[in-house]
Design a protein around this motif. Sequence first.
Motif, PDB file in Angstrom:
ATOM      1  N   SER A   1      -7.304  -1.891  -7.499  1.00  0.00           N
ATOM      2  CA  SER A   1      -7.822  -2.941  -6.606  1.00  0.00           C
ATOM      3  C   SER A   1      -6.786  -3.384  -5.573  1.00  0.00           C
ATOM      4  O   SER A   1      -7.147  -3.775  -4.459  1.00  0.00           O
ATOM      5  CB  SER A   1      -8.295  -4.143  -7.429  1.00  0.00           C
ATOM      6  OG  SER A   1      -7.194  -4.712  -8.119  1.00  0.00           O
ATOM      7  N   VAL A   2      -5.503  -3.303  -5.934  1.00  0.00           N
ATOM      8  CA  VAL A   2      -4.470  -3.728  -4.979  1.00  0.00           C
ATOM      9  C   VAL A   2      -4.402  -2.731  -3.822  1.00  0.00           C
ATOM     10  O   VAL A   2      -4.371  -3.110  -2.643  1.00  0.00           O
ATOM     11  CB  VAL A   2      -3.097  -3.864  -5.675  1.00  0.00           C
ATOM     12  CG1 VAL A   2      -2.003  -4.173  -4.644  1.00  0.00           C
ATOM     13  CG2 VAL A   2      -3.139  -4.941  -6.742  1.00  0.00           C
ATOM     14  N   LEU A   3      -4.409  -1.449  -4.152  1.00  0.00           N
ATOM     15  CA  LEU A   3      -4.409  -0.439  -3.081  1.00  0.00           C
ATOM     16  C   LEU A   3      -5.663  -0.566  -2.218  1.00  0.00           C
ATOM     17  O   LEU A   3      -5.596  -0.516  -0.980  1.00  0.00           O
ATOM     18  CB  LEU A   3      -4.309   0.975  -3.672  1.00  0.00           C
ATOM     19  CG  LEU A   3      -4.313   2.108  -2.640  1.00  0.00           C
ATOM     20  CD1 LEU A   3      -3.155   1.965  -1.645  1.00  0.00           C
ATOM     21  CD2 LEU A   3      -4.257   3.479  -3.319  1.00  0.00           C
TER      22      LEU A   3
ATOM     23  N   ALA B   1       0.837  -1.212   0.000  1.00  0.00           N
ATOM     24  CA  ALA B   1       0.000   0.000   0.000  1.00  0.00           C
ATOM     25  C   ALA B   1       0.864   1.251   0.000  1.00  0.00           C
ATOM     26  O   ALA B   1       0.598   2.220  -0.724  1.00  0.00           O
ATOM     27  CB  ALA B   1      -0.930  -0.005   1.223  1.00  0.00           C
ATOM     28  N   LEU B   2       1.920   1.245   0.815  1.00  0.00           N
ATOM     29  CA  LEU B   2       2.809   2.400   0.891  1.00  0.00           C
ATOM     30  C   LEU B   2       3.479   2.670  -0.461  1.00  0.00           C
ATOM     31  O   LEU B   2       3.567   3.816  -0.916  1.00  0.00           O
ATOM     32  CB  LEU B   2       3.864   2.172   1.977  1.00  0.00           C
ATOM     33  CG  LEU B   2       4.848   3.309   2.220  1.00  0.00           C
ATOM     34  CD1 LEU B   2       4.121   4.555   2.731  1.00  0.00           C
ATOM     35  CD2 LEU B   2       5.925   2.889   3.222  1.00  0.00           C
TER      36      LEU B   2
ATOM     37  N   LEU C   1       3.077   6.037  -2.594  1.00  0.00           N
ATOM     38  CA  LEU C   1       4.267   6.809  -2.973  1.00  0.00           C
ATOM     39  C   LEU C   1       4.462   6.812  -4.487  1.00  0.00           C
ATOM     40  O   LEU C   1       5.304   7.556  -4.994  1.00  0.00           O
ATOM     41  CB  LEU C   1       5.521   6.203  -2.315  1.00  0.00           C
ATOM     42  CG  LEU C   1       5.647   6.364  -0.798  1.00  0.00           C
ATOM     43  CD1 LEU C   1       6.806   5.511  -0.264  1.00  0.00           C
ATOM     44  CD2 LEU C   1       5.860   7.835  -0.437  1.00  0.00           C
ATOM     45  N   ALA C   2       3.696   5.944  -5.190  1.00  0.00           N
ATOM     46  CA  ALA C   2       3.814   5.818  -6.649  1.00  0.00           C
ATOM     47  C   ALA C   2       5.257   5.593  -7.057  1.00  0.00           C
ATOM     48  O   ALA C   2       5.791   6.269  -7.927  1.00  0.00           O
ATOM     49  CB  ALA C   2       3.226   7.055  -7.346  1.00  0.00           C
ATOM     50  N   ASP C   3       5.909   4.621  -6.369  1.00  0.00           N
ATOM     51  CA  ASP C   3       7.327   4.378  -6.660  1.00  0.00           C
ATOM     52  C   ASP C   3       7.526   3.472  -7.864  1.00  0.00           C
ATOM     53  O   ASP C   3       8.658   3.146  -8.221  1.00  0.00           O
ATOM     54  CB  ASP C   3       8.038   3.828  -5.411  1.00  0.00           C
ATOM     55  CG  ASP C   3       7.731   2.362  -5.135  1.00  0.00           C
ATOM     56  OD1 ASP C   3       6.821   1.798  -5.799  1.00  0.00           O
ATOM     57  OD2 ASP C   3       8.395   1.771  -4.278  1.00  0.00           O
ATOM     58  N   GLY C   4       6.409   3.053  -8.480  1.00  0.00           N
ATOM     59  CA  GLY C   4       6.510   2.303  -9.734  1.00  0.00           C
ATOM     60  C   GLY C   4       6.796   0.826  -9.551  1.00  0.00           C
ATOM     61  O   GLY C   4       6.866   0.091 -10.537  1.00  0.00           O
ATOM     62  N   SER C   5       6.946   0.367  -8.317  1.00  0.00           N
ATOM     63  CA  SER C   5       7.330  -1.035  -8.113  1.00  0.00           C
ATOM     64  C   SER C   5       6.142  -1.985  -8.163  1.00  0.00           C
ATOM     65  O   SER C   5       6.326  -3.188  -8.314  1.00  0.00           O
ATOM     66  CB  SER C   5       8.062  -1.187  -6.776  1.00  0.00           C
ATOM     67  OG  SER C   5       7.207  -0.857  -5.691  1.00  0.00           O
ATOM     68  N   VAL C   6       4.934  -1.456  -8.012  1.00  0.00           N
ATOM     69  CA  VAL C   6       3.743  -2.312  -8.022  1.00  0.00           C
ATOM     70  C   VAL C   6       2.777  -1.806  -9.091  1.00  0.00           C
ATOM     71  O   VAL C   6       2.468  -0.619  -9.153  1.00  0.00           O
ATOM     72  CB  VAL C   6       3.029  -2.288  -6.649  1.00  0.00           C
ATOM     73  CG1 VAL C   6       1.890  -3.312  -6.630  1.00  0.00           C
ATOM     74  CG2 VAL C   6       4.006  -2.558  -5.516  1.00  0.00           C
ATOM     75  N   SER C   7       2.323  -2.728  -9.914  1.00  0.00           N
ATOM     76  CA  SER C   7       1.347  -2.373 -10.945  1.00  0.00           C
ATOM     77  C   SER C   7      -0.068  -2.556 -10.378  1.00  0.00           C
ATOM     78  O   SER C   7      -0.397  -3.595  -9.804  1.00  0.00           O
ATOM     79  CB  SER C   7       1.568  -3.283 -12.161  1.00  0.00           C
ATOM     80  OG  SER C   7       0.486  -3.158 -13.050  1.00  0.00           O
ATOM     81  N   ASP C   8      -0.870  -1.508 -10.534  1.00  0.00           N
ATOM     82  CA  ASP C   8      -2.230  -1.565  -9.963  1.00  0.00           C
ATOM     83  C   ASP C   8      -3.177  -0.745 -10.842  1.00  0.00           C
ATOM     84  O   ASP C   8      -3.739   0.261 -10.407  1.00  0.00           O
ATOM     85  CB  ASP C   8      -2.194  -1.019  -8.536  1.00  0.00           C
ATOM     86  CG  ASP C   8      -3.530  -1.183  -7.812  1.00  0.00           C
ATOM     87  OD1 ASP C   8      -4.302  -2.083  -8.195  1.00  0.00           O
ATOM     88  OD2 ASP C   8      -3.780  -0.418  -6.861  1.00  0.00           O
ATOM     89  N   PRO C   9      -3.338  -1.198 -12.116  1.00  0.00           N
ATOM     90  CA  PRO C   9      -4.058  -0.357 -13.088  1.00  0.00           C
ATOM     91  C   PRO C   9      -5.467   0.006 -12.651  1.00  0.00           C
ATOM     92  O   PRO C   9      -5.939   1.115 -12.918  1.00  0.00           O
ATOM     93  CB  PRO C   9      -4.062  -1.213 -14.366  1.00  0.00           C
ATOM     94  CG  PRO C   9      -3.726  -2.607 -13.933  1.00  0.00           C
ATOM     95  CD  PRO C   9      -2.892  -2.470 -12.683  1.00  0.00           C
ATOM     96  N   ASN C  10      -6.191  -0.876 -11.966  1.00  0.00           N
ATOM     97  CA  ASN C  10      -7.571  -0.528 -11.606  1.00  0.00           C
ATOM     98  C   ASN C  10      -7.747  -0.180 -10.133  1.00  0.00           C
ATOM     99  O   ASN C  10      -8.881  -0.049  -9.656  1.00  0.00           O
ATOM    100  CB  ASN C  10      -8.533  -1.652 -12.030  1.00  0.00           C
ATOM    101  CG  ASN C  10      -8.268  -2.933 -11.240  1.00  0.00           C
ATOM    102  OD1 ASN C  10      -7.463  -2.929 -10.304  1.00  0.00           O
ATOM    103  ND2 ASN C  10      -8.928  -4.007 -11.620  1.00  0.00           N
TER     104      ASN C  10
END
Lengths: 328, 328
Positions: B181-183, B165-166, B170-179
């Motif tokens: 749902s992950v956040l 979530a962090l 922070l939008a650090d680019g390490s996690v893809s979450d296009p819609n």
Amino acid sequence: MADSEFALIRRYFARPAPDGVLGVGDDCALLPPTAGHLAISTDLLIEGIHFFPDVDPVALGHKALAVNLSDLAAMGATPRAFVLALALPKVDHVWLEGFSRGLLALADAHGCALIGGDTTRNPQGIAIDVTIFGEVPAQLALRRDGAKVGDDIWVSGTLGDADVALRLLLADGSVSDPNGSVLAATRTALEWPQPQVALGLALRGVASAALDISDGLAQDLGHILRASGVGAELRVADLPLSPTLAALPSALARRSALTGGDVYQLCFCAPASARGELAAIAQRLALPLTRVGQIVAGSGLRVMDEHGQVLPPVAGGFDHFGSGQGGD
Amino acid sequence: MADSEFALIRRYFARPAPDGVLGVGDDCALLPPTAGHLAISTDLLIEGIHFFPDVDPVALGHKALAVNLSDLAAMGATPRAFVLALALPKVDHVWLEGFSRGLLALADAHGCALIGGDTTRNPQGIAIDVTIFGEVPAQLALRRDGAKVGDDIWVSGTLGDADVALRLLLADGSVSDPNGSVLAATRTALEWPQPQVALGLALRGVASAALDISDGLAQDLGHILRASGVGAELRVADLPLSPTLAALPSALARRSALTGGDVYQLCFCAPASARGELAAIAQRLALPLTRVGQIVAGSGLRVMDEHGQVLPPVAGGFDHFGSGQGGD
């Protein structure tokens, strides 16, 4: 920040824990059960609000603990231990060495062990929170709500020196000090306050109410009055002044004595029957104790001049939202 | 700031003190003597370091107390009371209402009374220090130094959600979450951590060592290893993941589980003979408890993949100088 740098920070504050105490290094510190009640106070000091960015770190370490010891003194509690939370913009070893030295010297002088804490980065500036633990039998605690009509009002030490020093450091123009002698004589009161722990212990069973003067006598005495449901008359000519303040223009000295903060002397109430005992305490502690007024029926504070005339109400000391336990 | 405005701040936090306790409003709070040892922890949270300036104040109030309750949980202590020091740029009533509501709801849920505090102005931003008090018989305290060779290593709940979530916030680019749902699925773990107080109490006499995971499992487990003079092997494939993390690329999920902070689950050690009892505790608390490794002779942490191969050393979680009591 690397672990190794962080370990260095801890090094400045690492001390062996007293017997039976689990100190720094676990999720919690463990303090053995006390016989009396545990007295707890917390004070948060913010750079630019409570201290100048360029203040001597040794003095700052001293003062960060002194203001909390002063809260224990005002409660009649014996200091036991404290925890320190520290937010720093960077790891400055000169600053840490000085700060920890000032802090721990005062802690040692009062047998008050550093048993835990927290450190964190804060790009905005230094923030220091000390939470202190003392011990006092509940029935002997010096609370604010016990003042009785007819009690004398006393203060320890002298008043107003820290306020004059602060005005000179802020260069607010209210105090003339062409050769710097006034600042030289008053700065110690501002930067190296001495918590009146021994006095607080001596006042157990003697004082009917007490607090420490952090926001100015007039404002702080108001807390006793409200808590006790009484009023008070203060004799402004009786307020104890240092020789330096006594040499300043009278209106200036009285204003600083009455409303100046950062004093960390005790204001307390006691019946007239305690005057002899209080004189003996003053002599034993080599600390002036001065009667400055009386608790009266009613509410609110009246300040009388030397002719018995009531002075107009004063603005209530310097206010940084208040300070100390409970926000007072 | 006027007295009246300051009184308003106090209003948000004023609660009747429990029986025998002197709460907000004197120089110190007074807490009755405890039967067991007093467990004490302090945590300082700084705007921009520990929380986003625009975080929901209700969640922030909850988290400010939760991280301290988590320290009590990690010690096996029963929560008793806390003091709050709060530095604010301004008197924002909407913020104060939300913050106090989140804080006091969690306090009430754990029977942990707010007994004192300090408020001050801080133009630079919000700073929050909670110092918490719990109670634990010294011989039952869950310390860090009791892990034994052969002990199982356990963790409660799931790991890594807060870290994911962090990273997304922070939008650090390490996690893809296009819609998004992950956040949506992980944000609660970051902003509303649930301190495992009941688990801490249940582990008294069962766990040989424990701590809460604030800086990441790998880094925090290191504290147990150093304090106990032992080493450990962790099985990365056994780290408990939420369904959301289990659906992410494996390397990413494992990194967050192993090094992600802000977890506030417990990591603890226990002999193999306790497995049955721990299964019963997990069932009673409806809280997953997962064996993730073993304490071994030697020192340091080895992380093994599912083929028993040692993975290269990892960087040690996110580091804000460390956090929590003792700065760990």
